[in-house]
Write a protein that holds these residues in place. Sequence first.
Motif, PDB file in Angstrom:
ATOM      1  N   MET A  70       0.831  -1.218   0.000  1.00  0.00           N
ATOM      2  CA  MET A  70       0.000   0.000   0.000  1.00  0.00           C
ATOM      3  C   MET A  70       0.862   1.264   0.000  1.00  0.00           C
ATOM      4  O   MET A  70       1.998   1.234   0.455  1.00  0.00           O
ATOM      5  CB  MET A  70      -0.874   0.018   1.249  1.00  0.00           C
ATOM      6  N   ILE A  71       0.285   2.322  -0.507  1.00  0.00           N
ATOM      7  CA  ILE A  71       1.013   3.590  -0.585  1.00  0.00           C
ATOM      8  C   ILE A  71       0.362   4.585   0.377  1.00  0.00           C
ATOM      9  O   ILE A  71      -0.849   4.809   0.311  1.00  0.00           O
ATOM     10  CB  ILE A  71       0.933   4.161  -2.040  1.00  0.00           C
ATOM     11  N   GLU A  72       1.154   5.161   1.233  1.00  0.00           N
ATOM     12  CA  GLU A  72       0.625   6.211   2.121  1.00  0.00           C
ATOM     13  C   GLU A  72       0.310   7.442   1.270  1.00  0.00           C
ATOM     14  O   GLU A  72       1.158   7.874   0.474  1.00  0.00           O
ATOM     15  CB  GLU A  72       1.679   6.613   3.171  1.00  0.00           C
ATOM     16  N   PRO A  73      -0.866   8.048   1.427  1.00  0.00           N
ATOM     17  CA  PRO A  73      -1.162   9.263   0.676  1.00  0.00           C
ATOM     18  C   PRO A  73      -0.056  10.316   0.815  1.00  0.00           C
ATOM     19  O   PRO A  73       0.321  10.968  -0.155  1.00  0.00           O
ATOM     20  CB  PRO A  73      -2.479   9.750   1.296  1.00  0.00           C
ATOM     21  N   LYS A  74       0.486  10.439   2.016  1.00  0.00           N
ATOM     22  CA  LYS A  74       1.530  11.454   2.245  1.00  0.00           C
ATOM     23  C   LYS A  74       2.771  11.185   1.385  1.00  0.00           C
ATOM     24  O   LYS A  74       3.387  12.106   0.857  1.00  0.00           O
ATOM     25  CB  LYS A  74       1.911  11.465   3.734  1.00  0.00           C
ATOM     26  N   PHE A  75       3.102   9.886   1.229  1.00  0.00           N
ATOM     27  CA  PHE A  75       4.286   9.536   0.438  1.00  0.00           C
ATOM     28  C   PHE A  75       4.112  10.025  -1.004  1.00  0.00           C
ATOM     29  O   PHE A  75       4.986  10.678  -1.575  1.00  0.00           O
ATOM     30  CB  PHE A  75       4.513   8.018   0.482  1.00  0.00           C
ATOM     31  N   PHE A  76       2.948   9.728  -1.577  1.00  0.00           N
ATOM     32  CA  PHE A  76       2.713  10.118  -2.974  1.00  0.00           C
ATOM     33  C   PHE A  76       2.648  11.650  -3.098  1.00  0.00           C
ATOM     34  O   PHE A  76       3.243  12.240  -3.994  1.00  0.00           O
ATOM     35  CB  PHE A  76       1.415   9.464  -3.475  1.00  0.00           C
ATOM     36  N   TYR A  77       1.947  12.279  -2.155  1.00  0.00           N
ATOM     37  CA  TYR A  77       1.818  13.737  -2.159  1.00  0.00           C
ATOM     38  C   TYR A  77       3.212  14.380  -2.108  1.00  0.00           C
ATOM     39  O   TYR A  77       3.505  15.317  -2.843  1.00  0.00           O
ATOM     40  CB  TYR A  77       0.972  14.149  -0.947  1.00  0.00           C
ATOM     41  N   ASP A  78       4.065  13.834  -1.255  1.00  0.00           N
ATOM     42  CA  ASP A  78       5.398  14.427  -1.088  1.00  0.00           C
ATOM     43  C   ASP A  78       6.288  14.215  -2.316  1.00  0.00           C
ATOM     44  O   ASP A  78       7.029  15.117  -2.688  1.00  0.00           O
ATOM     45  CB  ASP A  78       6.093  13.853   0.170  1.00  0.00           C
ATOM     46  N   ILE A  79       6.205  13.022  -2.965  1.00  0.00           N
ATOM     47  CA  ILE A  79       7.074  12.898  -4.164  1.00  0.00           C
ATOM     48  C   ILE A  79       6.540  13.746  -5.312  1.00  0.00           C
ATOM     49  O   ILE A  79       7.321  14.227  -6.119  1.00  0.00           O
ATOM     50  CB  ILE A  79       7.370  11.469  -4.709  1.00  0.00           C
ATOM     51  N   LEU A  80       5.246  13.933  -5.373  1.00  0.00           N
ATOM     52  CA  LEU A  80       4.731  14.867  -6.391  1.00  0.00           C
ATOM     53  C   LEU A  80       5.285  16.258  -6.093  1.00  0.00           C
ATOM     54  O   LEU A  80       5.774  16.958  -6.991  1.00  0.00           O
ATOM     55  CB  LEU A  80       3.195  14.911  -6.363  1.00  0.00           C
ATOM     56  N   GLY A  81       5.245  16.649  -4.828  1.00  0.00           N
ATOM     57  CA  GLY A  81       5.733  17.969  -4.414  1.00  0.00           C
ATOM     58  C   GLY A  81       7.210  18.130  -4.752  1.00  0.00           C
ATOM     59  O   GLY A  81       7.637  19.175  -5.250  1.00  0.00           O
ATOM     60  N   ALA A  82       8.003  17.055  -4.515  1.00  0.00           N
ATOM     61  CA  ALA A  82       9.437  17.129  -4.802  1.00  0.00           C
ATOM     62  C   ALA A  82       9.689  17.330  -6.297  1.00  0.00           C
ATOM     63  O   ALA A  82      10.721  17.853  -6.704  1.00  0.00           O
ATOM     64  CB  ALA A  82      10.109  15.842  -4.328  1.00  0.00           C
ATOM     65  N   ASN A  83       8.706  16.942  -7.122  1.00  0.00           N
ATOM     66  CA  ASN A  83       8.830  17.126  -8.576  1.00  0.00           C
ATOM     67  C   ASN A  83       8.121  18.403  -9.047  1.00  0.00           C
ATOM     68  O   ASN A  83       7.921  18.604 -10.241  1.00  0.00           O
ATOM     69  CB  ASN A  83       8.260  15.919  -9.308  1.00  0.00           C
TER      70      ASN A  83
END
Length: 372
Positions: free
Chosen positions: A1-14
């Motif tokens: 499973m993917i934590e919403p925060k993890f995905f949100y943060d890598i989008l932010g880093a990009n």
Amino acid sequence: MIEPKFFYDILGANGTSFFAGVPDSLLKNFCAYVTDTAADEDHFISANEGSAVGLAAGYHLATGKIPMVYMQNSGLGNAVNPLLSLVDPDVYGIPLVLLVGWRGEPGVHDEPQHKKQGKVTLSLLETMGIPFSVMADNEADLKRQVADCYLHIAKNNSPYAFVVKKDIFAPYTLQKKEDAKAELGREEAIERVLLASGESDIFVSTTGMASRELYELREKHGMTHEKDFLTVGSMGHASQIALSIALRKPARQVTCIDGDGATLMQMGGLATIGTRKPENFKHIIINNGAHDSVGGQPTVALRIDLPGIAKAAGYAQVHSVRTKAELDSVLSRKEKGPIFVEVISAKGSRKDLGRPKESPAENKSVLMEFIK
Ligand SMILES: Cc1ncc(C[n+]2csc(CCOP(=O)(O)OP(=O)(O)O)c2C)c(N)n1
């Protein structure tokens, strides 16, 4: 499973920190995280998925940054036109990340309205020339997919999609809750409308819990189902189905049970109703200020004057009610339509709410027999 925060943060880093879309049950944990985390000016729960693409395009034009548009795959249809005639590299070439919930994935049990859309989701993206990944369920693979996505976007100035299967995002509970202070819940409101109706009245109900509740209420009261058209898909179009039936069957009363999200999604339909003026048409909008059926994310419907819009569109009578007594009083009046009744309602549904046992095709044929 993917934590919403993890995905949100890598989008932010990009560089992606702007979000627009319409909520989906498969994306509900991520959508809730965005609702709680992104600044108000960086998150739009849009009227429909096409408008989300428009909002994202404007954001890109104004900032040069890469936005995200999220939607259920059923919303792809609403977005196809702006995806192909606005953001496509053959036209303006506007980069964006798409997040698409994959309802009706082949081999996974789902409701009938999702079957066809689920089967064609990947091929639809292929036909549109939108590259995609089926989102990985672990962080290492997802990181690689995200890297591919932004490489592709940098090279082609075009959209890239993540298609999200069931149960990919880890649970997250929405904190920002805007509850309407309301005496009535949706099911209770529908029950009162149903019990005030006549023997030959026809009901057309909207997508989501409302149709399931109407179905269950018929069972609870020992009624049969042939008077109801349950618009299980086609969000936003129930009122137009009801309008067309009302115009062809002027001797019958037709009631549309609608949602605020669905009304906002296809609000132009109010003008068609208001100008055709069917006297036998009643439009009940259950306004809980939310996309309740897919996670309760807010709509703007409690911040605007829906009855005022209906009045200006040409409805003969408009009402807004908050209590059982007010609703019963409006329902008891003998008024000529089109009538618009906003019912300010609380969010939520029964945990044990069932689903229709008959197929949509069976629903259609018994209804047509009843209307005849
Ligand atoms: C085109 C489209 N976009 C998104 C969805 C997913 N969806 C199903 S029900 C629903 C929420 C409907 O909200 P509303 O009309 O306010 O009714 P409520 O659930 O609050 O009763 C959404 C977004 C859909 N079915 N179709």
